[in-house]
Design an enzyme around this catalytic site. Structure first.
Site, PDB file in Angstrom:
ATOM      1  N   TRP A  32       0.185  -1.238  -0.197  1.00  0.00           N
ATOM      2  CA  TRP A  32       0.054  -0.033  -0.406  1.00  0.00           C
ATOM      3  C   TRP A  32       0.932   1.283   0.201  1.00  0.00           C
ATOM      4  O   TRP A  32       0.389   2.262  -0.227  1.00  0.00           O
ATOM      5  CB  TRP A  32      -1.344  -0.068   1.292  1.00  0.00           C
ATOM      6  CG  TRP A  32      -1.983   1.133   1.146  1.00  0.00           C
ATOM      7  CD1 TRP A  32      -2.911   1.023   0.293  1.00  0.00           C
ATOM      8  CD2 TRP A  32      -1.840   2.485   1.890  1.00  0.00           C
ATOM      9  NE1 TRP A  32      -3.848   2.160   0.436  1.00  0.00           N
ATOM     10  CE2 TRP A  32      -3.156   3.447   1.552  1.00  0.00           C
ATOM     11  CE3 TRP A  32      -0.603   2.721   2.652  1.00  0.00           C
ATOM     12  CZ2 TRP A  32      -2.854   4.469   1.797  1.00  0.00           C
ATOM     13  CZ3 TRP A  32      -0.968   3.723   3.064  1.00  0.00           C
ATOM     14  CH2 TRP A  32      -2.344   5.008   2.732  1.00  0.00           C
ATOM     15  N   ASP A  33       2.124   1.678   0.411  1.00  0.00           N
ATOM     16  CA  ASP A  33       2.877   2.011   0.697  1.00  0.00           C
ATOM     17  C   ASP A  33       4.555   2.418  -0.272  1.00  0.00           C
ATOM     18  O   ASP A  33       5.532   2.695   0.344  1.00  0.00           O
ATOM     19  CB  ASP A  33       2.603   3.272   2.291  1.00  0.00           C
ATOM     20  CG  ASP A  33       3.466   4.546   1.771  1.00  0.00           C
ATOM     21  OD1 ASP A  33       3.305   5.014   1.331  1.00  0.00           O
ATOM     22  OD2 ASP A  33       4.057   4.242   3.014  1.00  0.00           O
ATOM     23  N   LEU A  34       4.199   1.215  -0.887  1.00  0.00           N
ATOM     24  CA  LEU A  34       5.858   1.071  -1.408  1.00  0.00           C
ATOM     25  C   LEU A  34       6.005   2.303  -2.417  1.00  0.00           C
ATOM     26  O   LEU A  34       6.198   2.288  -3.883  1.00  0.00           O
ATOM     27  CB  LEU A  34       6.243  -0.087  -2.191  1.00  0.00           C
ATOM     28  CG  LEU A  34       7.771  -0.163  -2.273  1.00  0.00           C
ATOM     29  CD1 LEU A  34       7.795  -1.081  -1.480  1.00  0.00           C
ATOM     30  CD2 LEU A  34       7.440  -2.381  -3.093  1.00  0.00           C
TER      31      LEU A  34
ATOM     32  N   ASN B  11      11.110   3.599   0.746  1.00  0.00           N
ATOM     33  CA  ASN B  11      10.448   2.762   1.650  1.00  0.00           C
ATOM     34  C   ASN B  11      10.875   1.494   1.066  1.00  0.00           C
ATOM     35  O   ASN B  11      10.448   0.343   1.366  1.00  0.00           O
ATOM     36  CB  ASN B  11       8.602   2.501   1.947  1.00  0.00           C
ATOM     37  CG  ASN B  11       7.902   3.249   2.877  1.00  0.00           C
ATOM     38  OD1 ASN B  11       9.139   3.654   4.009  1.00  0.00           O
ATOM     39  ND2 ASN B  11       6.910   3.983   3.162  1.00  0.00           N
TER      40      ASN B  11
END
Length: 320
Positions: free
Chosen positions: A196-198, A202
């Site tokens: 979801w937050d790549l 990250n």
């Protein structure tokens, strides 16, 4: 005694109110408790993100370098240990320990000085993200995780009220088109394990793999919902369609379906802006406009090491 960075304390309060302020006040004691409970010693200065304190540590029992991550548990972070266990180090940082009541994590130590965001070749960086997403989303999501379908239906319920607060008719039309695209796919939300937050910051270098993902905010859903962070971060309007095509090719996604879920992700971010009293971010709207009219025709982009060749992380390692 652990000093809580001022920026972290301010961020915790900004995003979590009183609960965030209270958590920041508890952090020194919580860190000390887990250093003792898990028999760890500090091994460098503390690090932090928006909502987590990260301490480089060494396990005294076997001299294993690790990091201690302390964060508030919320809807986004609650599934992090579940996802990391399921991936078991394949494309993501490895989980070494977890305390469920506090959400405290003991993680494999990666090299925070060598992040993908520092790679100058943006197209090569996109292909790294695409390769990691292909590995991570190959895994079925555990049943306990939050579901994209629930999030998507809630977004559609919120959209009419939000559109009434958008004064620019062109922006209203574009967001309405994003909602229409979501309606086309909402009944088939998927069941893959999503990060979801790549985005690029990250992704960190490691000894056992060139690149690994950190900080998942996992959910169960369609991999097409994963693409926007790599489009929005290091934003380059001239690369939007290339990045989208490269990622859908690497993940083996149907482009029309992936486009619909990417427009849905734009809608999600714009709803947060509008409901927070802010105008929709122009870069999100630009991405939506570029992809809305981007059909499936045309040659597939090459997927490989990228124009700069294989990416080899360079730079000093965190002391161990």
């Amino acid at each position: 005694m652990i000093d809580v960075p001022e920026h972290l304390a301010a961020s915790l309060e900004r995003f979590n109110g009183t609960a965030g302020r209270d958590f920041a006040a508890r952090l020194p004691g919580l860190a000390a408790a887990f250093l003792d409970r898990w028999d760890l010693r500090l091994d460098g200065p503390c690090l932090h993100g928006v909502c987590a304190l990260v301490l480089p540590v060494v396990r005294r029992a076997d001299d294993t370098p690790a990091v201690l991550k302390l964060q508030l548990v919320d809807a986004e972070t609650a599934g992090e240990p579940t996802a990391l266990r399921r991936w078991d180090g394949d494309g993501a940082v490895r989980l070494l320990g977890h305390d469920e009541p506090t959400g405290t994590l003991l993680l494999e130590r990666l090299d925070h000085t060598r992040g993908l965001g520092r790679v100058p070749d943006s197209r090569a960086a996109v292909l790294v993200v695409a390769g990691l997403l292909a590995r991570l989303t190959a895994t079925p999501a555990p049943a306990s995780l939050r579901r994209l379908g629930d999030i998507a239906y809630a977004m559609l319920d919120r959209t009419p009220r939000a559109l009434d607060r958008v004064p620019d008719p062109r922006h209203r039309r574009l967001l309405a088109d994003c909602a229409a695209a979501l309606r086309e796919v909402v009944t088939e939300p998927g069941d893959r394990l999503l990060h979801w937050d790549l985005h690029y910051d990250n992704v960190l270098a490691a000894d056992r793999a060139p690149w690994l993902a950190i900080d998942p905010k996992p959910l169960s859903g369609d991999p097409g919902f994963e693409l926007l962070p790599a489009l929005r971060n290091r934003y380059d309007p001239a690369e939007t369609r290339w990045r989208f095509d490269a990622m859908t090719d690497a993940l083996g996604l149907d482009r029309a379906r992936a486009r619909a879920w990417t427009l849905a992700r734009v809608l999600q971010n714009c709803l947060w802006d509008i409901e927070g009293g802010r105008p929709p971010e122009l870069e999100h709207l630009d991405i939506a406009g570029s992809l809305r009219d981007h059909g499936p025709a045309g040659p597939r982009p090459p997927v490989g090491p990228g124009p700069a060749g294989p990416i080899r992380p360079t730079g000093p390692s965190l002391p161990t």
